[in-house]
Design a protein around this motif. Structure first.
Motif, short mmCIF file in Angstrom:
data_model
loop_
_atom_site.label_atom_id
_atom_site.label_comp_id
_atom_site.label_asym_id
_atom_site.label_seq_id
_atom_site.Cartn_x
_atom_site.Cartn_y
_atom_site.Cartn_z
N PHE A 122 57.21 19.90 43.59
CA PHE A 122 57.34 18.45 43.39
C PHE A 122 56.46 17.69 44.39
O PHE A 122 55.74 16.78 44.03
N VAL A 123 56.53 18.10 45.66
CA VAL A 123 55.73 17.43 46.69
C VAL A 123 54.24 17.65 46.42
O VAL A 123 53.45 16.72 46.50
N ASN A 124 53.85 18.89 46.10
CA ASN A 124 52.45 19.17 45.78
C ASN A 124 51.95 18.30 44.63
O ASN A 124 50.85 17.74 44.71
N ASN A 125 52.74 18.19 43.59
CA ASN A 125 52.35 17.37 42.44
C ASN A 125 52.24 15.89 42.82
O ASN A 125 51.33 15.19 42.36
N PHE A 126 53.17 15.43 43.64
CA PHE A 126 53.14 14.04 44.09
C PHE A 126 51.85 13.77 44.88
O PHE A 126 51.18 12.76 44.68
N VAL A 127 51.51 14.69 45.78
CA VAL A 127 50.31 14.55 46.62
C VAL A 127 49.06 14.52 45.74
O VAL A 127 48.17 13.67 45.93
#
Length: 183
Positions: A122-127
């Protein structure tokens, strides 16, 4: 009747003026309360003039990084979360500043990984979605948020090459504040 109309208009004008004055005072109280809140949380945690505590965080590719490894460089330590609207508002400002000054500064975006339910994808996709190219780190247990006394996000610490905190910002950063850091 003709004498009552001007008197009535005068009473209405006076009433409206009193209403405006009351509204202005209530607005000033709101601003004052907000300023008091920020001032009180500004006094918590790491303070300007102190050495920045060393912290160890995980990168998005699950490697450990220590803040002390950046000693000798100007560091912007930005605590944020994907679910935080003010944090989302400041991302383009940070990214633009980073792209313009990446040879002079290091930006470390410390994500609230506990609040992200420990979902690395989720964090990777957000970044990726937000074109964030500065270093994103994860506070796996919230220890580093606590170590710096971060209770409101975004909160940012400007750290000089000697490892000293020279500025602390609670709330979103502006381009002007970032440019001041380079001077």
């Amino acid at each position: 009747m003709k004498k009552i109309i001007p008197l009535l208009l005068l009473v209405i004008a006076l009433g409206y003026s009193i209403f405006q004055l009351t509204e202005k005072k209530q607005e000033e109280k709101k601003v004052s309360k907000n300023d008091s809140y920020i001032a009180s949380i500004q006094k918590m945690g790491v303070q300007v003039g102190q050495q920045a505590p060393d912290i160890e965080l995980m990168t998005l590719d699950q490697k450990k990084v220590k803040l002390s490894s950046y000693k000798g460089k100007k560091v912007i330590l930005n605590y944020w979360a994907t679910w935080c609207p003010p944090c989302q508002d400041e991302i383009p400002v940070l990214e633009k500043f980073y792209q313009k000054n990446k040879s002079d500064i290091v930006i470390l975006g410390v994500a609230d990984f506990i609040g992200e339910k420990k979902d690395l994808n989720f964090v990777n996709n957000f970044v990726k979605k937000n074109n964030m190219h500065y270093q994103i780190l994860l506070d796996e247990k919230g220890d580093n948020f606590r170590k710096y006394g971060v209770i409101s996000i975004p909160t940012t610490f400007f750290i000089n090459p000697n490892g000293e905190v020279i500025y602390k910002q609670i709330g979103p950063l502006t381009e002007k504040q970032l440019n001041q850091f380079l001077k």
